[in-house]
Structure formats: C-alpha cells, structure tokens
Enzyme design. Structure first.
Site, PDB file in Angstrom:
ATOM      1  N   PHE A 310       0.828  -1.206   0.000  1.00  0.00           N
ATOM      2  CA  PHE A 310       0.000   0.000   0.000  1.00  0.00           C
ATOM      3  C   PHE A 310       0.860   1.252   0.000  1.00  0.00           C
ATOM      4  CE2 PHE A 310      -2.312  -3.310   2.274  1.00  0.00           C
ATOM      5  CZ  PHE A 310      -3.555  -3.281   1.677  1.00  0.00           C
ATOM      6  N   ASP A 311       0.447   2.226  -0.783  1.00  0.00           N
ATOM      7  CA  ASP A 311       0.913   3.590  -0.576  1.00  0.00           C
ATOM      8  C   ASP A 311       0.168   4.097   0.659  1.00  0.00           C
ATOM      9  OD1 ASP A 311       2.092   6.087  -1.027  1.00  0.00           O
ATOM     10  OD2 ASP A 311       0.354   6.758  -2.176  1.00  0.00           O
ATOM     11  N   LYS A 312       0.736   5.035   1.396  1.00  0.00           N
ATOM     12  CA  LYS A 312       0.084   5.470   2.631  1.00  0.00           C
ATOM     13  C   LYS A 312      -0.925   6.589   2.397  1.00  0.00           C
ATOM     14  CE  LYS A 312       2.155   8.138   5.671  1.00  0.00           C
ATOM     15  NZ  LYS A 312       1.191   9.265   5.871  1.00  0.00           N
ATOM     16  N   VAL A 507      -1.416  -1.050  -4.209  1.00  0.00           N
ATOM     17  CA  VAL A 507      -2.601  -0.203  -4.105  1.00  0.00           C
ATOM     18  C   VAL A 507      -2.147   1.239  -3.934  1.00  0.00           C
ATOM     19  CG1 VAL A 507      -4.798   0.173  -2.933  1.00  0.00           C
ATOM     20  CG2 VAL A 507      -3.766  -2.104  -2.936  1.00  0.00           C
TER      21      VAL A 507
END
Length: 618
Positions: A310-312, A507
């Site tokens: 995941f990107d944050k 994501v």
C-alpha cells in the site's frame, strides 16, 4: 436464405417440439406409425437446418465445431431410420442453444443495466439565456446544463450553481446519496435525487467516466484468460478427435448407431462455455459493486495474490492532512511564511495544501524559478533568496545546518506520527511543521478481511518519515513498514518480492507511484473516477472506497474457483456419458444429448451464482 433460417431458430425449435408431440400422439393415441414417422422426419429435417448451416460455416474456416458433430449424428440417425432420436436430438440441441443464450444474456446484465442508465437528453443553456431540451449528442464541452430533481446527470461536469444530493451508485456502487455544492465534480449517469443544479460540461460522450466504465467492462468481458485460451486450443483438437473416434468405432464394430452416439456424447459444449460464463459474471458483479476488473487475466492473477503493498497517503489514510505541530527558528517569521506559502502554491501535493491552509492569508511573492526534487521537496528562488521546502533529506542535500533544538523537535514530531515539512532560507532552517493524516475509517477491519482471504503480507511503502509510517503500521497491524521511499525504491521493493516468487498487488491513488502500479502483478487504483486511475491500473476501486478491496479479492477468488468447478463438471459429464455407453445398456443418443444440454445449463447457472456474490461476514 441461411441468414433467415438462423434468425428463425427459436421458431424452428417450437415447431420441432410441436411435431414431436404430434408424432408421439399419433403413435400412442391413434396407433398411426405414418403420423409418427412423418412428423419426426419433418421435425428432424427442419431442426437440423440451422445446425447444419452453422456446421458448414465452421468447416469453411477449417473448424470442427460441436455443430459438425451433431449434424453428422442426426444425418446418420436419419439414414438408419432412427427418426425418434434424430428429432429429439435436434430439438434438445436447439432448445439448449436458446437457454444458453438467454442465461448468458443475464450474465451480461451489468452492461445492460449500465447502458440503460446512460441519459439521452439534457437541458442546455441557449444563447438567449433560456434552457432548451436537446439530444445528448448535441452537448459540447463548456456548455451550461440544467439538472432537476430526479434527472440523470448527462455529462461529467462541475457544479456552478445550486446544490443537491446525487446517487452515484452507477459509478461507485454506493447507493448513499452524496452532497454536491458549487465547484464539486459530478459524473454522467448518476441521479440527482433532490435539489436543482447547473453544471458546466467538462467531458462528453464516450469521454465521460460513465462511458469509459462501460467500454472497459465490455472489453474485460470479451477478454480471454489463459484458461480460456487453453480450452479453445483443446477444443480445436478435441472435437476432431471425437469425430475420428466415432469413425474408428464404426470401422471396427460396424455399428453406426454406436458411432453416432459417441459423436453426441463427446460434444464439449459445457467445457467451451463454462469458463467464459464465470468470467463474464464475475466482471459483471464487480461493475455493479464499484470495482472495475480489467479482464479475466486480471481475475486469475488477482486471485493468487499473497502480498499487498500500500501507498500510505490517500490509500490507508484519507489524504486530507492537517498541520498538527510547528516550530519557528530565527526572526522575520511573517516574511518566511510568505515565502513558504508562495512556494507551496506551486505544488499540488497534499502536504502543500495542508501548509497553505494553516498559514492562511499572507503576503504573496513572485516565484522566479522552481526545481522539484523527487521524493524530497521543492527548491525555489524568491527575491534573490534560495528557498528549500521539503523533508530532512532535502535539508541534508542543501547542507542546511540543523540546530540541536531542531533535531530534538524533529524526533518528537516523528514519534507523534507527523510528516515533516522543513523550510530553509539561504541554507538556514526557519520553520518545522508536523502534519498528520487520518487513517481511513474501517481500514483495519478491511485489512483483517484480506488476511482471512489468504493474503500473507500487508506492507506499507511511503515517502514519509519512518516514525510516521511505523505508527500507521502498528495501528493497522501491517506486516512491514518502510519510510523515506522514493518512487523508484518502491518499484525496486516490488521487483524484489516478485523475485521471491510472491504475487504482489500494489494499491495506490492512480496518479503517484505509476512505476509501482505498472510493475506489480496487479495494480489497484484508488480512483474517484479519474482518467489516470482508470487507464493505468488493472483494478479500479471507484470513489476510492477501501472497503471494495476485500470484495474485489474475494470475488476474483470465487470466480477463479467457479471456473475450475465448471471445468470439472464439463469433463466429468463427458466421462460419465462415455462410461455409461460402454458399460450400460440404457444410454442412447437422446439421453446423451439431454444430459449434454443439462450439463451446459448447470455450468451456466453455476457461473451465474457470481452475480449475487457478496463477501461473507466474519
């Protein structure tokens, strides 16, 4: 003539049924074998006509199709005067084709429902200032349109006056109305449930988000997975093999009835149709649930994902950060804030927006030159001063000396879960800001759903400082957390995991981190209908709804399993029929065709279960 006969298949099916009933009524009701034989012969001849035409068309392109097998079987039955079986086989085959088409159309209901939502007319502002109802094709970009309560939004646009609540289920899959006021975006095909608004047309026709969704779902449903391509190749050789087997059986046994029965029993209809129907139904379910799955190959790969990265910002968090803490160093703070605000106006980064919101009204300066340092910040020249705005890495690059107090503040801000924005003027630190973002509601529960679905590794990669990333990872229970990551470093991490034989999904927001989206086995965009999100990824979660991610993964797993089930059903039925023919006396051509058509319906109905798929609550 051929085209007309094929267009009358349903009528021919009905006539065949009537003739068969008439024949059996003549035999058992009036004991008339003439009525029995003549009715069944006519039923056989008119019934085999469309089948034979399709067989001829297949042979012309050097394909031995199911129609070829059935045509030969029916002609053989007529030659040996087995009129009963020839008539029943043609009727069952035609009736089965009718049921197949009807049920397949239902699996494509998502497309039909979407196209029915497409508006046909709109109220356009004319030169005299009045609104006039026009065809949707007569709308151009920049036109002003009036939308009243209960009407469909005709194009993608921006609200310029008025307010109301819009049902965006056709775009996002979420039926709860969304409030729209001035400057808010609206999408074609959504419904204004209350209020009256005027919008400016930004995208029209096929360029609208709605048009792109329909196009993508159609393309996805027409795509073929590796499993489908294998079955196509298998059928190409399998069907001639059945024909050859029937011929060999006739050569050695001289039993023509046994040979043509083998042709009927060996038809691979359920095998050919089983995988596509699962694929179409799965993609259709996704389209109605706010999840765009771009093809059956995506379904296959996504179902095997064991690592999700995941990107944050904007993915695990809302993406609307605010300044939580700040410290100033030195004098002329008002001038420094003016410089900082002027530089941040040159950026569209979420942190820049947070800084500007915190500073508020201040003096503006002309920015003479800017240079974006990827993954670090921005450098600009204002009134002869060199302004550096970014993270600690940028300060080191600019050789900015950090006072002892600033170092302590940086450590404290990071421990508190802040993203850092430092501002230096001419190599001297002036401002330190700590900015926090809020974790999306329900993310923790949805991550647990992903674990329940078999995802082993949940990883966050962020350009943010390690302290902030660690806090997010700890709160959400993630497997790994890596901060200070540049886009190329994120891509390198994904490549490393793939080399370890992990199937990786990434994501992101569909705009940033495009190398990671492209490199991952499955790129998943959190996109509120943006062009970039739709174009660059394999899966799009409309309206950036994180809760759609577990549904998407569960749906692909269910679809992949459904494909396997259909293959086993199809192969199992063929083996059962052939075994019954060899080892029992009750199997004949009519029963074989009946079971064959029933097997096709079974795999279709099994595939259609996916249209109602919902992730089970834990």
């Amino acid at each position: 003539m051929q085209r007309w006969i094929l267009s009358q298949k349903n009528s021919i099916t009905v006539i065949s049924a009537i003739l068969i009933v008439l024949g059996f009524l003549g035999r058992f009701g009036f004991e008339s074998m003439i009525t029995f034989n003549s009715s069944l012969i006519v039923a056989s001849l008119i019934g085999v006509a469309p089948i034979a035409i399709q067989a001829y068309q297949a042979v012309k392109v050097k394909v031995v199709s199911i129609d070829v097998l059935v045509t030969i079987a029916v002609i053989g039955a007529l030659l040996i005067k087995n009129f009963e079986e020839s008539a029943i086989v043609t009727f069952l085959f035609l009736f089965g084709s009718y049921l197949e088409q009807r049920t397949l159309n239902k699996t494509r209901s998502a497309i039909k429902e979407l196209t029915e939502l497409a508006p046909e007319n709109a109220w356009k502002k004319m030169g005299d200032g009045n609104f006039e109802e026009v065809d949707i094709d007569d709308i151009d970009e920049g036109d002003i349109l009036l939308v009243k309560t209960g009407a469909k939004i005709p194009v993608d646009g921006t609200v310029i006056t008025g307010e109301g609540h819009i049902n965006e289920a056709s775009i996002t899959g979420e039926s709860i109305p969304v409030s729209k006021t001035k400057d808010k975006d609206v999408y074609a095909g959504t419904i204004l449930e209350n209020g009256t608004i005027q919008i400016r047309a930004d995208r029209v026709g096929e360029d609208t988000t709605f048009g792109r969704i329909i196009e993508l779902v159609e393309e996805a449903q027409d795509s073929k997975s590796e499993a489908e391509r294998f079955i196509d190749r298998f059928s190409k050789y399998y069907t001639p093999a059945v024909l050859a087997l029937g011929f060999v059986v006739w050569i050695f046994s001289r039993n023509i009835e046994l040979a043509i029965t083998i042709l009927v029993l060996g038809c691979p209809g359920a095998l050919v149709i089983g995988v596509p129907v699962s694929n179409v139904a799965g993609i259709g379910n996704g389209a109605r649930s706010g999840v765009l799955l771009k093809g059956s190959e995506v379904i296959h790969d996504f179902s095997k994902v064991d690592t999700i990265v995941f990107d944050k910002t904007g993915t695990l968090t809302i993406g609307n950060p605010e300044v939580a803490e700040k410290e100033f160093y030195g004098d002329n703070i008002r001038e420094t804030l003016g410089y900082l605000a002027s530089v941040e106006r040159e950026s569209d980064h979420p942190l820049a927006k947070a800084v500007l919101q915190n500073i508020g009204d201040t003096t503006s300066y002309t920015v003479e030159k800017t240079e974006v340092i990827k993954g670090a910040g921005i450098i600009a020249l204002i009134n002869g001063h060199r302004i550096a705005v970014g993270n600690v890495a940028l300060m080191k690059k600019e050789q900015v000396a950090l006072p002892a107090k600033a170092k302590m503040d940086i450590q404290l801000f990071e421990r508190n879960g802040n993203s850092l924005v430092l501002t230096a003027i001419d190599g001297e630190l002036k401002v330190l800001m700590g900015i926090r973002d809020t974790i999306r509601p329900g993310v923790k529960e949805n991550l647990q759903k992903l674990r329940n679905l078999g995802v082993k590794n949940l990883v966050v990669l962020s350009g943010d400082n390690q302290g902030t990333v660690d806090l997010v990872a700890k709160e959400l229970g993630l497997t790994e957390a890596h901060g200070h990551m540049l886009p190329e470093e994120k891509a390198a991490y994904i490549k490393e995991k793939q080399e370890e034989d992990q199937t990786v999904a990434f994501v992101g927001d569909g705009v940033n981190d495009s190398p990671s989206l492209a490199l991952a086995d499955i790129g998943i965009a959190m996109g509120s209908g943006t062009d970039v999100a739709i174009e660059t990824s394999d899966v799009v979660l409309m309206n950036s709804d994180f809760s759609r991610l577990p549904h998407a993964l569960g749906l692909t797993k269910a679809t992949a399993n459904n494909m396997v089930q259909n293959i086993f059903i199809a192969v199992g039925v063929v083996l059962l029929l052939l075994a019954s023919l060899l080892f029992s006396e009750w199997m004949n051509m009519s029963i074989g065709m009946l079971v064959h058509e029933l097997s096709i319906l079974v795999v279709i109905l099994n595939g259609m279960r996916l249209l109602k798929y919902r992730l089970k609550k834990v």
